[in-house]
Design a protein around this motif. Sequence first.
Motif, PDB file in Angstrom:
ATOM      1  N   ASP A   1      45.927 151.074 -14.373  1.00 10.56           N
ATOM      2  CA  ASP A   1      47.308 150.969 -13.910  1.00 10.56           C
ATOM      3  C   ASP A   1      47.712 152.366 -13.432  1.00 10.56           C
ATOM      4  O   ASP A   1      47.919 153.270 -14.241  1.00 10.56           O
ATOM      5  CB  ASP A   1      48.229 150.481 -15.035  1.00 10.56           C
TER       6      ASP A   1
ATOM      7  N   HIS B   1      50.349 153.667 -11.874  1.00 12.68           N
ATOM      8  CA  HIS B   1      51.744 154.003 -11.548  1.00 12.68           C
ATOM      9  C   HIS B   1      52.641 153.713 -12.752  1.00 12.68           C
ATOM     10  O   HIS B   1      53.167 152.611 -12.891  1.00 12.68           O
ATOM     11  CB  HIS B   1      52.204 153.197 -10.320  1.00 12.68           C
TER      12      HIS B   1
ATOM     13  N   GLY C   1      49.342 149.801  -8.982  1.00 14.66           N
ATOM     14  CA  GLY C   1      49.979 150.111 -10.260  1.00 14.66           C
ATOM     15  C   GLY C   1      51.240 149.298 -10.450  1.00 14.66           C
ATOM     16  O   GLY C   1      51.771 148.717  -9.505  1.00 14.66           O
TER      17      GLY C   1
END
Length: 272
Positions: A4, A6, A241
């Motif tokens: 992920d 972000h 993300g």
Amino acid sequence: MRLDLHLHSTASDGEVRPSEVVRLAAEARLDVVALADHDTVAGVEEARAAGREREVEVIPAIEVSTTRAGRELHVLGYFVDPAAPSIEEHQERAVRLRHQRIVEMIRRLDGQGIAVSFDAVLEEAGPERSALGRPHLARAMVAAGHASNVPEAFNRWIGDEHTAFVPTDLGDPLDGIRTIEDAGGVAVWAHPPRDLIDGLLPELVRGGLRGIEVHRPRTRPDEVRRLDGIARSAGLLVSGGSDWHGPGRGLELGDFWVGADEVSELLEAGGM
Ligand code: AMP
Ligand code: ZN
Ligand code: FE
Ligand code: FE
């Protein structure tokens, strides 16, 4: 592998501190995350230390706010050196101007009969805060009873182009890209707006943009395909993300992730 790339923390407008972001990421079985707070790397060291303990790879990152023709555009900087002068300078200026901007928004709200104190905003931002943002102001408005929730505060007053909105005005996207490049980072356009991408992308790529954020939660498959196609034909890196800001917003950490295949070239660009 689940990634992920972000995430936000209390260093900007996220709701949990950097080490807690990483703890939750480990619990959610994420292998690689990028802490990308708005205009600050203040949370990166804490997150990376937590990552070493919990075996989560934490990519040092930042989400640089830029403004072009009154529109807010965000540029993610992956693999930046948090101690680089360009980042330090950007952050120092951004923290100062974001503070002033909140004061200006409070003034505009006051002119519309909405009283919020700056101290209340600081309280919402919490002790780990570095860069203030509109969500802190929105939460203070909710706490003062002016709105029943954060989206309402945005939709009525402080959302883009609403009556109390003031742009961040921290620089042009080309400046943001330069800041990231000068810190050894890889610049990626975050959530590129549909109506701007075709017109602006060539110019940003000439300015050093290396990729675009393609994979995001709540995005239709045809939209993902469209962005993926744009990235491919322009020879750009692909990122993905959640833009997670905290628990209890309908999407928990780990609900969204990308596989290593989807972002392998970006990881390679950062030497991973
Ligand atoms: P700022 O960087 O201070 O302009 O704040 C931008 C942040 O505000 C975004 O990253 C989101 O976290 C939040 N935000 C923007 N628009 C909305 C909205 N309409 N409703 C709720 N949150 C929003
Ligand atoms: Zn945010
Ligand atoms: Fe953003
Ligand atoms: Fe974000």
